[in-house]
Design an enzyme around this catalytic site. Structure first.
Site, PDB file in Angstrom:
ATOM      1  N   GLY A 271     -21.674   6.652   5.221  1.00 16.05           N
ATOM      2  CA  GLY A 271     -20.742   7.119   4.195  1.00 16.05           C
ATOM      3  C   GLY A 271     -21.258   6.726   2.826  1.00 16.05           C
ATOM      4  CB  VAL A 272     -23.946   7.633   0.717  1.00 14.80           C
ATOM      5  CG1 VAL A 272     -24.680   6.522   1.436  1.00 14.80           C
ATOM      6  CG2 VAL A 272     -24.336   8.998   1.284  1.00 14.80           C
ATOM      7  N   GLY A 273     -20.337   7.754  -0.350  1.00 18.77           N
ATOM      8  CA  GLY A 273     -19.464   8.227  -1.422  1.00 18.77           C
ATOM      9  C   GLY A 273     -19.514   7.222  -2.552  1.00 18.77           C
ATOM     10  CG  ASN A 274     -16.349   7.189  -5.428  1.00 11.24           C
ATOM     11  OD1 ASN A 274     -17.036   7.783  -6.244  1.00 11.24           O
ATOM     12  ND2 ASN A 274     -15.163   7.612  -5.043  1.00 11.24           N
ATOM     13  CB  VAL A 275     -17.936   1.982  -1.773  1.00 10.11           C
ATOM     14  CG1 VAL A 275     -18.434   0.568  -1.477  1.00 10.11           C
ATOM     15  CG2 VAL A 275     -16.572   1.925  -2.441  1.00 10.11           C
TER      16      VAL A 275
ATOM     17  CE  LYS B 250      -4.533   0.889   0.577  1.00 12.86           C
ATOM     18  NZ  LYS B 250      -5.703   0.100   0.188  1.00 12.86           N
TER      19      LYS B 250
HETATM   20  P1  NAD Z   1     -15.438   8.270  -0.755  1.00 13.11           P
HETATM   21  O1  NAD Z   1     -14.453   9.281  -0.328  1.00 13.11           O
HETATM   22  O2  NAD Z   1     -15.984   8.316  -2.142  1.00 13.11           O
HETATM   23  O3  NAD Z   1     -16.696   8.315   0.238  1.00 13.11           O
HETATM   24  C1  NAD Z   1     -16.612   8.387   1.611  1.00 13.11           C
HETATM   25  C2  NAD Z   1     -17.913   9.046   2.109  1.00 13.11           C
HETATM   26  O4  NAD Z   1     -17.909   8.964   3.537  1.00 13.11           O
HETATM   27  C3  NAD Z   1     -18.038  10.531   1.753  1.00 13.11           C
HETATM   28  O5  NAD Z   1     -19.343  10.777   1.278  1.00 13.11           O
HETATM   29  C4  NAD Z   1     -17.765  11.243   3.079  1.00 13.11           C
HETATM   30  O6  NAD Z   1     -18.498  12.477   3.201  1.00 13.11           O
HETATM   31  C5  NAD Z   1     -18.273  10.225   4.077  1.00 13.11           C
HETATM   32  N1  NAD Z   1     -17.668  10.302   5.413  1.00 13.11           N
HETATM   33  C6  NAD Z   1     -16.380  10.557   5.740  1.00 13.11           C
HETATM   34  N2  NAD Z   1     -16.206  10.484   7.080  1.00 13.11           N
HETATM   35  C7  NAD Z   1     -17.421  10.161   7.592  1.00 13.11           C
HETATM   36  C8  NAD Z   1     -17.896   9.926   8.899  1.00 13.11           C
HETATM   37  N3  NAD Z   1     -17.093  10.010   9.958  1.00 13.11           N
HETATM   38  N4  NAD Z   1     -19.197   9.610   9.061  1.00 13.11           N
HETATM   39  C9  NAD Z   1     -20.038   9.520   8.005  1.00 13.11           C
HETATM   40  N5  NAD Z   1     -19.646   9.731   6.740  1.00 13.11           N
HETATM   41  C10 NAD Z   1     -18.356  10.053   6.533  1.00 13.11           C
HETATM   42  O7  NAD Z   1     -14.768   6.855  -0.433  1.00 13.11           O
HETATM   43  P2  NAD Z   1     -15.108   5.431  -1.087  1.00 13.11           P
HETATM   44  O8  NAD Z   1     -14.269   5.212  -2.285  1.00 13.11           O
HETATM   45  O9  NAD Z   1     -16.602   5.289  -1.201  1.00 13.11           O
HETATM   46  O10 NAD Z   1     -14.552   4.450   0.039  1.00 13.11           O
HETATM   47  C11 NAD Z   1     -15.230   4.320   1.283  1.00 13.11           C
HETATM   48  C12 NAD Z   1     -14.443   3.379   2.191  1.00 13.11           C
HETATM   49  O11 NAD Z   1     -14.298   2.109   1.564  1.00 13.11           O
HETATM   50  C13 NAD Z   1     -13.002   3.837   2.503  1.00 13.11           C
HETATM   51  O12 NAD Z   1     -12.680   3.451   3.823  1.00 13.11           O
HETATM   52  C14 NAD Z   1     -12.154   3.059   1.510  1.00 13.11           C
HETATM   53  O13 NAD Z   1     -10.840   2.878   1.991  1.00 13.11           O
HETATM   54  C15 NAD Z   1     -12.911   1.761   1.474  1.00 13.11           C
HETATM   55  N6  NAD Z   1     -12.697   1.000   0.235  1.00 13.11           N
HETATM   56  C16 NAD Z   1     -13.031   1.548  -0.963  1.00 13.11           C
HETATM   57  C17 NAD Z   1     -12.835   0.811  -2.126  1.00 13.11           C
HETATM   58  C18 NAD Z   1     -13.214   1.376  -3.477  1.00 13.11           C
HETATM   59  O14 NAD Z   1     -13.299   0.613  -4.456  1.00 13.11           O
HETATM   60  N7  NAD Z   1     -13.498   2.679  -3.594  1.00 13.11           N
HETATM   61  C19 NAD Z   1     -12.314  -0.494  -2.063  1.00 13.11           C
HETATM   62  C20 NAD Z   1     -12.001  -1.040  -0.796  1.00 13.11           C
HETATM   63  C21 NAD Z   1     -12.208  -0.273   0.344  1.00 13.11           C
END
Ligand code: NAD
Length: 348
Positions: free
Chosen positions: A182-186, A82
């Site tokens: 957390g409703v971002g990408n995933v 990583k």
């Molecule tokens: P992202 O940045 O697109 O979304 C994260 C969301 O969480 C955002 O909407 C943010 O406002 C919200 N957030 C942040 N802190 C918060 C809190 N304390 N309480 C509530 N909401 C909060 O990230 P992502 O790509 O959706 O990834 C989310 C998690 O999944 C991360 O921990 C990442 O490491 C893990 N992950 C992602 C992937 C991937 O394919 N994107 C793969 C494996 C693991």
């Protein structure tokens, strides 16, 4: 450099850490190489402003170890690695591009002994910029960079269904309540899959407007930040940040299952026992969130059809189901069952 860095690296059981100070931006780059037993260390690149360098390095080392477990646990020939880009302050425009190019050159200089993709704070466009300087960025299809998030979401969805099957005796999300933090990408993709399958989705995000908008789009309910851990639900899906399962939050949880995409969900190892004592079944994070990593491995194996890759995310659910069943049979935590499975595979 932070006081503890030499001590932290010496105490680590990984292969080593490549450090680079990027003078133009004041960024410290740590490429943490944990294990290469099953293949070259492979894992995402995280870009973040950390409170200090020790935390940045520790994050990278923990995440690299997690990748060793993820690849082995899901049955892919990859090693644990990583990278962390520890920023002084958020970067935009040409300055960001410059850093990403220099980072790409550093990755290229490792000659394939580290391969990488997206992680927190790094977009798919950022990875395209890195790939202008190195061949060792994963997840390209016909020259286009693939976003892993929909595959991660599909994998988490499949894992939640498998956990429901083991815990509730029925894997259908219809009528079940799932709290997505957390409703971002995933998280947004996961919430949509669940809503489409008839689940009642409860949506929380630090950005309350984002949570409210998605809740209204999906016919779900927004949950305010202060109310999160006491919210009653069948499944709590942490999809934001790490360490949300800890000695403070676990006693307050009102769910039967925890399964979400966030990395390093347990603040400390004993939190898996705390969850078990409360009768809450925890799907280990590095298994249930392996969909994105799995999709990149499939692309490398020549599986390029998007629908086929989505279908293959069932591997995640199957693995989660096997681990939870083994944990139940052996009367232990799912974390212990997953660790034994990984150690079996790493021993060969
Ligand atoms: P992202 O940045 O697109 O979304 C994260 C969301 O969480 C955002 O909407 C943010 O406002 C919200 N957030 C942040 N802190 C918060 C809190 N304390 N309480 C509530 N909401 C909060 O990230 P992502 O790509 O959706 O990834 C989310 C998690 O999944 C991360 O921990 C990442 O490491 C893990 N992950 C992602 C992937 C991937 O394919 N994107 C793969 C494996 C693991």
């Amino acid at each position: 450099m932070g006081r503890g860095i030499s001590g932290l690296t010496a105490a680590w059981d990984g292969l080593g850490v490549v450090c680079r100070y990027d003078k133009p931006t004041g960024t410290w780059i740590f490429i943490c190489l944990h294990n290469d037993k099953l293949g070259p260390p492979t894992g995402g690149t995280r870009m973040k402003v950390y409170p200090d360098l020790d935390e940045a390095l520790l994050d990278g080392m923990r995440l690299a170890e997690g990748m060793t477990y993820k690849w082995a646990g899901i049955g892919i020939p990859g090693g644990g690695g990583k990278a962390v880009l520890a920023l002084e302050k958020p970067l935009e425009g040409e300055v960001r591009t410059g850093l990403l190019h220099r980072y790409g050159e550093l990755v290229e200089s490792l000659k394939g002994s580290f391969r990488t993709g997206e992680d927190l704070g790094i977009t798919t466009d950022d990875m395209k910029t890195v790939a202008e300087r190195t061949r060792h960025v994963q997840g390209f299809r016909d020259g286009e960079k693939v976003n892993p998030s929909p595959f991660t979401a599909q994998g988490v969805y499949s894992g939640i269904r498998a956990a429901m099957g083991v815990v509730l005796g029925d894997d259908s999300p219809a009528g079940r309540s799932v709290l997505v933090q957390g409703v971002g990408n995933v998280g947004a993709g996961l919430a949509k899959l669940l809503a489409d399958a008839g689940a009642r989705v409860l949506i929380n995000d630090l950005d309350e407007q984002r949570a409210a908008a998605l809740a209204s789009e999906l016919g779900g309910e927004a949950v305010a930040n202060g109310d999160l851990y006491g919210t009653e639900c069948d499944v709590y899906a942490p999809c934001a940040v790490g360490a949300t399962l800890n000695r403070d939050t676990i006693p307050r949880l009102k769910c039967k299952i925890v399964g979400g995409s966030a990395n390093n969900q347990l603040a400390e190892e004993t939190d898996s026992a705390r969850l078990r004592e409360r009768g809450i079944v925890y799907a280990p994070d590095y298994i249930i969130n392996a969909g994105g990593a799995l999709s990149f491995a499939l692309l490398e194996q020549g599986v390029t059809d998007g629908d086929e890759i989505l279908r293959r995310m069932e591997t995640v659910g199957q693995t989660v189901g096997e681990i939870l069943t083994e944990a139940e049979r052996e009367n232990e935590t799912p974390v212990a069952a997953a660790r034994r499975r990984v150690e079996r595979i790493l021993r060969g």
